[in-house]
Design an enzyme around this catalytic site. Structure first.
Site, mmCIF file in Angstrom:
data_model
loop_
_atom_site.group_PDB
_atom_site.id
_atom_site.type_symbol
_atom_site.label_atom_id
_atom_site.label_comp_id
_atom_site.label_asym_id
_atom_site.label_seq_id
_atom_site.Cartn_x
_atom_site.Cartn_y
_atom_site.Cartn_z
ATOM 1 N NE ARG A 110 43.372 9.750 -16.182
ATOM 2 C CZ ARG A 110 42.790 10.104 -15.165
ATOM 3 N NH1 ARG A 110 42.084 9.559 -14.309
ATOM 4 N NH2 ARG A 110 43.070 11.325 -14.604
ATOM 5 C CB THR A 383 39.693 7.540 -6.404
ATOM 6 O OG1 THR A 383 39.397 8.611 -7.030
ATOM 7 C CG2 THR A 383 40.592 6.672 -7.049
ATOM 8 C CG ASN A 403 38.517 13.686 -10.652
ATOM 9 O OD1 ASN A 403 39.471 13.292 -9.703
ATOM 10 N ND2 ASN A 403 38.048 15.020 -11.201
ATOM 11 C CD GLU A 422 38.925 10.770 -13.651
ATOM 12 O OE1 GLU A 422 39.631 11.235 -12.732
ATOM 13 O OE2 GLU A 422 37.906 9.813 -13.654
HETATM 14 O O1 DON Z 1 43.289 10.288 -11.483
HETATM 15 C C1 DON Z 1 43.467 10.987 -10.680
HETATM 16 O O2 DON Z 1 44.559 11.242 -10.236
HETATM 17 C C2 DON Z 1 42.233 11.402 -9.814
HETATM 18 N N1 DON Z 1 41.132 11.686 -10.727
HETATM 19 C C3 DON Z 1 42.104 10.724 -8.578
HETATM 20 C C4 DON Z 1 41.057 11.144 -7.938
HETATM 21 C C5 DON Z 1 41.145 10.697 -6.477
HETATM 22 O O3 DON Z 1 41.869 9.738 -6.100
HETATM 23 C C6 DON Z 1 39.995 11.284 -5.193
HETATM 24 N N2 DON Z 1 40.287 10.901 -4.048
HETATM 25 N N3 DON Z 1 40.368 10.484 -3.179
#
Ligand code: DON
Length: 572
Positions: A110, A383, A403, A422
């Site tokens: 992360r 994502t 993100n 993010e």
């Molecule tokens: O880490 C997370 O929860 C988000 N940054 C995930 C973003 C995401 O899934 C975008 N979508 N489809």
């Protein structure tokens, strides 16, 4: 005062006055077949969001690599061919299962906040949240974790060299690939913001326009950066020339990264969360993801109901009420485990779930009225998740992200690296929702070097005879999509059925059930509305990629979400 103690009191008082008229709960199952029997599938399966990436993984397996080498190949290839969703400028979370010693591990790659993070950068002069700095440009970008995560996986779990596993991605970046409708659409959608940064415009726009569908697209700068990682590991990205270029570009555009931020970044190995539900063991993501805690809490609540004996209305009611309660806790408690103390023992305890379950009325929605309303946004198509099982029974569930669509839209000149946005996953402004409508508390406030909370929920589900590797993108809906996928798998559905299944979601606030068109028939919708639910049609339902292994028949299956044609699930 936080809401939770009140809720516990409410739950307890309902318990004391006799609880609810529940459907008769089945006996708690004995712990699952906790380990996959010593058995090899003898062949492999990969499902990812892009056929180039699935093929890259299969190519690496054919060269003698294992599931973990294939995971490195798939992730790096997605960085090239699906930059709108994930990449080396972002981060990922993965659950790995090593067959030879039944070792389960969570890889936390992360992003982190730079040391100079300053909350004031995300607030306008009038005190309102600054959504632009949170989502666009260098201030929105955390220190990338993906390169370090790939290096860690290759070195500790792979069989091949980093060079071998990164080779397909480097080749595709150099030789080029055809722009598909998704990439074209993502660039067109972000065109205005890409134009704000010269290196982004130079990389993604041609004469100010998105590259045409089916035109050949090359990414020589990213190829060089991937080569540098292949040759030097972490030092090829976090130190030396690439790091110098990243920091210079970020600083020149008003960001605050330093060389020390990059040099000190570390991908982490953590113990995954394991929860037993109806004879299956689910191995999933711990903090700094909220996904595993929420999935475990929901399954613990649901384990007191016999969903298989219920009609759809009752079943949806109990699932939504469990979701509501888990997301309340998500907002209140969770953050980076290296920074905040979280009551995980309580949140994961069956006794805690028993109390929450007793507060669910059999025929009425519980209003989520204790927190201010937040607006949820369509999560879009960014994502990415991929799932792998290799011939030896090693497994990788990997969810990777920059993100929002095309991350910060900021490319660091000379590196080909599209940076993530993010930072918006932090609770940048207390009690103001992020782009997914999620509220956060101090537990998820930004701080130097801290990881922002994620919903990413890569998971492995292990039963006595069947195993699934599962995950999806979708912002806050990731958690409920994966939960529903797990329930459908346990109900006996195939990989294809799980990926295609219609979905619904509740996240405590806003207090509404987000529903995919066609999930409920009119009678079910009417019954749920009568119980007090607000149903709201929602357009975007992730991109689930799932592989399954039936160990009785030794059959592997791989399915990519039929909602998105670019994906490929393939058994080799
Ligand atoms: O880490 C997370 O929860 C988000 N940054 C995930 C973003 C995401 O899934 C975008 N979508 N489809």
């Amino acid at each position: 005062m936080s809401f939770s103690p009140n809720w516990q009191v409410l739950s307890l008082s309902l318990l004391l006055v006799g609880g609810t008229a529940l459907a008769e709960a089945p006996p708690k199952t004995t712990p699952a077949a906790n380990h996959v029997a010593r058995q090899r599938p003898g062949h492999a399966a990969i499902a990812s969001a892009n056929f180039h990436a699935t093929e890259a993984g299969l190519e690496v397996l054919a060269k003698g690599g294992n599931a973990f080498d294939a995971a490195v190949a798939v992730a790096a290839t997605l960085s090239v061919v699906e930059p709108e969703s994930s990449g080396i400028g972002g981060g990922f979370m993965a659950v790995l299962h090593r067959a030879k010693d039944n070792h389960d591990v969570f890889i936390d790659a992360r992003e982190t906040a730079p040391a100079a993070v300053d909350s004031k950068d995300y607030v306008n002069a009038d005190g309102s949240p600054n959504r632009d700095t949170a989502l666009k440009g260098p201030l929105s970008a955390g220190i990338p974790g993906e390169p370090a995560g790939l290096v860690l996986i290759a070195r500790r779990y792979g069989r091949l060299s980093l060079q071998q596993s990164l080779a397909p991605a480097i080749r595709i970046a150099r030789d080029g690939f055809k722009v598909d409708a998704r990439l074209h659409g993502a660039i067109a959608g972000e065109q205005k913001d890409l134009q704000r940064w010269p290196a982004s415009a130079a990389k993604y726009l041609q004469d100010g326009k998105p590259p045409a569908e089916d035109s050949l697209w090359r990414d020589p700068d990213q190829a060089r950066t991937l080569e540098s990682i292949a040759a030097h590991g972490n030092d090829g990205f976090y130190r030396g020339e690439t790091a110098d270029k990243l920091v210079a570009a970020v600083k020149a555009a008003g960001g605050n990264w330093t060389l020390a931020d990059l040099a000190s970044y570390k991908a982490m190995e953590r113990t995954p969360i394991s929860v037993d539900y109806r004879g299956y063991r689910i191995v999933t993501a711990p903090p700094p993801s909220s996904g595993g805690v929420a999935i475990a809490e929901i399954l613990n609540i649901l384990s007191g109901f016999d969903l298989s004996k219920m009609g759809q209305v009752q079943r949806v009611h109990f699932i939504v009420e469990a979701m509501r309660r888990a997301f309340r806790d998500h907002n209140d408690y969770l953050g980076d485990p290296d920074f905040v103390k979280m009551p995980l023992d309580m949140l994961l305890s069956p006794f805690y779930a028993d109390g929450l379950r007793q507060g669910i009325l059999p025929d009425k929605a519980t209003p989520s009225s204790m927190l201010p309303r937040a607006e949820a946004h369509e999560p879009g198509m960014h994502t990415t998740h991929f799932s792998i099982i290799d011939a030896d029974g090693n497994m990788a569930a990997v969810t990777s992200t920059v993100n929002y669509t095309m991350g910060s839209t900021f490319v660091a000149a000379g590196t080909g690296v599209l940076l993530n946005d993010e930072m918006d996953d932090f609770a940048l402004v207390p009690n103001k929702p992020n782009v997914y409508g999620l509220l956060g508390s101090v537990a998820n406030a930004p701080a130097a070097g801290k990881r922002m909370l994620s919903s990413m929920s890569p998971s492995i589900v292990i039963g006595a005879d069947r195993t699934a590797v599962i995950g999806s993108p979708g912002g806050s809906t990731i958690i409920t999509q994966v939960l529903e996928g797990i329930l459908h798998f346990i109900d006996g559905e195939s990989a294809q059925q799980i990926a295609a299944h219609k979905r619904f979601h509740h996240q405590y606030m806003p207090d509404e059930v987000m529903v995919e068109d066609g999930t409920f028939d009119p009678a079910t919708s009417a019954a749920l509305t009568k119980m007090g639910y607000t149903l709201k049609q929602h357009e975007s339902w992730g991109f689930m990629n799932v592989v399954t292994w039936d160990r009785k028949t030794n059959k592997l299956d791989a399915a990519s979400d039929p909602r998105r044609p670019s994906g490929l699930g393939k058994v080799q």
